[in-house]
Enzyme design. Structure first.
Site, PDB file in Angstrom:
ATOM      1  N   GLY A 179       0.824  -1.218   0.000  1.00 12.99           N
ATOM      2  CA  GLY A 179       0.000   0.000   0.000  1.00 12.99           C
ATOM      3  C   GLY A 179       0.849   1.255   0.000  1.00 12.99           C
ATOM      4  O   GLY A 179       0.433   2.300   0.485  1.00 12.99           O
ATOM      5  N   ASP A 312      18.070   6.370  -7.897  1.00 12.94           N
ATOM      6  CA  ASP A 312      17.573   5.239  -7.110  1.00 12.94           C
ATOM      7  C   ASP A 312      18.674   4.279  -6.659  1.00 12.94           C
ATOM      8  O   ASP A 312      18.454   3.483  -5.754  1.00 12.94           O
ATOM      9  CB  ASP A 312      16.554   4.421  -7.932  1.00 12.94           C
ATOM     10  CG  ASP A 312      15.199   5.107  -8.006  1.00 12.94           C
ATOM     11  OD1 ASP A 312      15.094   6.280  -7.594  1.00 12.94           O
ATOM     12  OD2 ASP A 312      14.236   4.468  -8.489  1.00 12.94           O
ATOM     13  N   ALA A 320      12.174  10.667  -8.938  1.00 14.46           N
ATOM     14  CA  ALA A 320      12.849  11.188 -10.134  1.00 14.46           C
ATOM     15  C   ALA A 320      13.384  12.597  -9.891  1.00 14.46           C
ATOM     16  O   ALA A 320      14.512  12.921 -10.286  1.00 14.46           O
ATOM     17  CB  ALA A 320      11.878  11.183 -11.308  1.00 14.46           C
ATOM     18  N   HIS A 444      -8.273  34.460  -6.314  1.00 17.40           N
ATOM     19  CA  HIS A 444      -9.633  34.005  -6.036  1.00 17.40           C
ATOM     20  C   HIS A 444     -10.423  33.898  -7.327  1.00 17.40           C
ATOM     21  O   HIS A 444     -10.396  34.823  -8.118  1.00 17.40           O
ATOM     22  CB  HIS A 444     -10.326  34.990  -5.096  1.00 17.40           C
ATOM     23  CG  HIS A 444     -11.748  34.640  -4.824  1.00 17.40           C
ATOM     24  ND1 HIS A 444     -12.112  33.567  -4.032  1.00 17.40           N
ATOM     25  CD2 HIS A 444     -12.910  35.193  -5.264  1.00 17.40           C
ATOM     26  CE1 HIS A 444     -13.425  33.496  -3.983  1.00 17.40           C
ATOM     27  NE2 HIS A 444     -13.947  34.464  -4.726  1.00 17.40           N
TER      28      HIS A 444
HETATM   29  P1  NAD Z   1       7.043   1.694  -1.128  1.00 20.12           P
HETATM   30  O1  NAD Z   1       8.226   1.404  -0.323  1.00 20.12           O
HETATM   31  O2  NAD Z   1       6.529   3.076  -1.232  1.00 20.12           O
HETATM   32  O3  NAD Z   1       5.814   0.807  -0.606  1.00 20.12           O
HETATM   33  C1  NAD Z   1       5.869  -0.570  -0.499  1.00 20.12           C
HETATM   34  C2  NAD Z   1       4.809  -1.019   0.494  1.00 20.12           C
HETATM   35  O4  NAD Z   1       4.704  -2.411   0.456  1.00 20.12           O
HETATM   36  C3  NAD Z   1       5.125  -0.615   1.916  1.00 20.12           C
HETATM   37  O5  NAD Z   1       4.021   0.044   2.467  1.00 20.12           O
HETATM   38  C4  NAD Z   1       5.397  -1.958   2.597  1.00 20.12           C
HETATM   39  O6  NAD Z   1       5.012  -1.967   3.948  1.00 20.12           O
HETATM   40  C5  NAD Z   1       4.558  -2.906   1.766  1.00 20.12           C
HETATM   41  N1  NAD Z   1       5.011  -4.295   1.751  1.00 20.12           N
HETATM   42  C6  NAD Z   1       6.273  -4.767   1.704  1.00 20.12           C
HETATM   43  N2  NAD Z   1       6.274  -6.117   1.654  1.00 20.12           N
HETATM   44  C7  NAD Z   1       4.972  -6.508   1.665  1.00 20.12           C
HETATM   45  C8  NAD Z   1       4.315  -7.749   1.632  1.00 20.12           C
HETATM   46  N3  NAD Z   1       5.005  -8.892   1.527  1.00 20.12           N
HETATM   47  N4  NAD Z   1       2.964  -7.774   1.668  1.00 20.12           N
HETATM   48  C9  NAD Z   1       2.243  -6.634   1.742  1.00 20.12           C
HETATM   49  N5  NAD Z   1       2.831  -5.418   1.789  1.00 20.12           N
HETATM   50  C10 NAD Z   1       4.167  -5.346   1.739  1.00 20.12           C
HETATM   51  O7  NAD Z   1       7.343   1.073  -2.563  1.00 20.12           O
HETATM   52  P2  NAD Z   1       6.568   1.180  -3.942  1.00 20.12           P
HETATM   53  O8  NAD Z   1       5.183   1.645  -3.734  1.00 20.12           O
HETATM   54  O9  NAD Z   1       6.796  -0.132  -4.606  1.00 20.12           O
HETATM   55  O10 NAD Z   1       7.376   2.299  -4.683  1.00 20.12           O
HETATM   56  C11 NAD Z   1       8.760   2.108  -4.937  1.00 20.12           C
HETATM   57  C12 NAD Z   1       9.486   3.390  -5.138  1.00 20.12           C
HETATM   58  O11 NAD Z   1       9.045   4.041  -6.277  1.00 20.12           O
HETATM   59  C13 NAD Z   1       9.331   4.302  -3.966  1.00 20.12           C
HETATM   60  O12 NAD Z   1      10.594   4.480  -3.386  1.00 20.12           O
HETATM   61  C14 NAD Z   1       8.818   5.563  -4.525  1.00 20.12           C
HETATM   62  O13 NAD Z   1       9.578   6.635  -4.078  1.00 20.12           O
HETATM   63  C15 NAD Z   1       8.924   5.410  -6.040  1.00 20.12           C
HETATM   64  N6  NAD Z   1       7.691   5.896  -6.682  1.00 20.12           N
HETATM   65  C16 NAD Z   1       7.262   7.133  -6.404  1.00 20.12           C
HETATM   66  C17 NAD Z   1       6.073   7.581  -6.946  1.00 20.12           C
HETATM   67  C18 NAD Z   1       5.612   8.946  -6.586  1.00 20.12           C
HETATM   68  O14 NAD Z   1       6.346   9.656  -5.969  1.00 20.12           O
HETATM   69  N7  NAD Z   1       4.407   9.336  -6.945  1.00 20.12           N
HETATM   70  C19 NAD Z   1       5.309   6.761  -7.740  1.00 20.12           C
HETATM   71  C20 NAD Z   1       5.771   5.504  -7.996  1.00 20.12           C
HETATM   72  C21 NAD Z   1       6.970   5.087  -7.438  1.00 20.12           C
END
Ligand code: NAD
Length: 465
Positions: A179, A312, A320, A444
């Protein structure tokens, strides 16, 4: 003759009513004389109704062009997403940007070498049979999705964001594991286009468990749940079983063990740095305990002279725009220009869900944990005219500041939070006082007024607050 009021205002338009509201919030007794409805031209027959009509035009344009986005009208008020068309449009946007970027590189006479590069012991970069010689090397190899053993992606039933961002098919029933940012963004998309969506997050906090202010994440979690996303926090997923063309997925939460059948499982549990086979060992480049390339973030230099790393592949927020900033630091360091290092505690974060979540700086909990005596003010979009006009009033702006001191964190959930963040980000990084930002004018009607109102509230007075 004794005065009935401190102030009598003649005219109840924006000038008059603002004087009344602000004056009253400062404790003055006030009367407004107005021959028509309060709000004046702007509210009754100017800005607000005009913007409402413009929004109608915007919706009409969007609806009329829905098919361009792959949303096919198939009856009065009903639409079906055509995911092949959606993928086509997405690919079109990507291709246009790739073309633009290639052009930029070409115009600046950057040589693009096709192949996988690997550092050598001599500090050169080997690509196939060729060897590139340089005074400096910047490693920017990025990251790839982290996988769960037993959930090997096949691109159809078990996927990662690598697949979901470019797929031309929409799963009718989908389970998103994780999530975090990726999981929340895809759950938001899938839910909105009509997929039966289950979000399984390991941590008890649920949606966006790490990063945003809890109150802000809570608004997103409730909004997703209201639209139909089934969110399960503290969920431990079992191995997937492929059956009936789909996947049977078991998971355990506090309330027991459940099994669901879905067409697709999206694994979004984080990303890992690409450090394999890039010659780190050969060149003697040190890694961190968690397997990232170790750097001095003042310059982005690794331990090997002349070798830098950004993005990364280093252990900083995987964003990014952080990579852009680190790239500038590395280049300035190479130029001997004394770069200003990235302030990692104050980078801008945006999650492009609906509603959007954005923040910079300390959350309420982080500010308290750091020992600050804090003051907090919030403004809900429900009270904002533009939010009403666009029909998107869920959410708030929350400002965390040091008591009688600078802004420590800005937090948004709601319409265009991604764009609103720019002002708050500047304020946090400039260590502005909330009353200073509150004194700046916010147009506004605009969503940014919610920011102005939250800032103004620190003075103990307000306009529409
Ligand atoms: P994340 O680290 O944000 O979230 C991963 C989630 O998965 C965590 O909440 C974690 O607790 C959960 N998790 C881990 N293992 C699990 C399991 N076995 N079962 C259920 N839940 C589990 O990673 P992400 O969402 O994959 O994103 C990766 C990276 O990509 C991030 O570092 C983010 O910065 C980057 N990203 C950023 C954006 C943005 O800024 N809008 C968008 C996409 C990706």
């Amino acid at each position: 003759m004794s005065a009935d009021y401190d102030i009598v205002i003649v005219g109840g338009g924006p000038g008059g009513y603002a004087a009344a509201l602000y004056g009253a919030s400062a404790g003055l007794s006030i009367a407004i004389v107005e021959s028509d409805s309060v709000g004046g031209t702007c509210l009754n027959r100017g800005c607000i109704p005009a913007k409402s009509l413009l929004q109608t035009a915007e919706v009409y344009r969007t609806a009329a062009h829905a098919a361009d986005f792959g949303i096919m009208p198939d009856g009065p008020g009903t639409f079906t997403p055509d995911w092949a068309k959606v993928a086509q449009r997405t690919t079109g946007v990507v291709n246009q940007l790739v073309g633009g970027l290639s052009g930029l590189l070409k115009r600046r006479k950057v040589t693009v070498v096709n192949g996988r590069g690997r550092l050598t012991e001599r500090g050169t970069v080997q690509v196939g049979g060729d060897e590139l010689n340089a005074r400096n090397v910047i490693l920017a190899t990025g990251s790839v999705p982290r996988l769960i053993p037993g959930f090997e992606p096949d691109g159809e039933r078990i996927v990662t964001s690598d697949h979901s961002t470019r797929s031309d098919q929409l799963p009718a029933r989908v389970a998103v594991i994780g999530g975090g940012v990726i999981g929340a963004e895809f759950a938001s998309v899938f839910t909105d286009v009509g997929c039966e969506t289950t979000l399984l997050e390991m941590l008890p906090e649920g949606v966006l468990p790490i990063g945003p202010d809890r109150e802000i994440a809570g608004v997103l979690a409730r909004a997703l749940a209201k639209r139909g996303t089934k969110v399960h926090a503290g969920a431990r997923v079992g191995p997937p079983e492929k059956a009936n063309g789909g996947v049977i997925l078991g998971y355990e939460t506090k309330s027991g063990t459940e099994k669901i059948e879905v067409d697709q499982v999206l694994v979004a549990i984080g990303r890992k740095p690409v450090t394999e086979d890039i010659g780190l060992d050969a060149a003697g480049v040190t890694m961190t305990e968690r397997g990232f390339v170790a750097v001095d973030t003042d310059t982005m230099a690794t331990n090997r002279p002349g070798v830098y790393a950004v993005g990364d592949v280093v252990e900083t927020p995987g964003l990014a725009h952080v990579a852009y900033a680190e790239a500038i630091v590395a280049i300035k360091a190479i130029l001997g220009e004394n770069p200003i290092p990235v302030d990692y505690a104050r980078v801008p974060w945006v999650v492009y869900t609906h509603p959007e979540v954005a923040w910079a700086g300390y959350t309420e909990a982080e500010a308290r944990a750091a020992g600050h005596d804090i003051e907090i003010h919030k403004y809900k979009f429900a009270g904002n005219g533009r939010a009403m006009i666009i029909g998107d009033t869920d959410g708030m702006v929350k400002i965390v500041a040091q008591k009688d001191g600078p802004i420590l964190g800005v937090h948004y959930v709601g319409p265009w939070a991604s764009e609103l963040l720019a002002e708050g980000y500047l304020a946090v990084n400039w260590q502005a006082l909330p009353e200073e930002v509150g004194a700046f004018i916010h147009p506004h009607p605009s969503l940014s007024e919610a920011v102005g109102e939250a800032m103004l509230a620190f003075t103990g007075r307000s306009l529409h607050g």
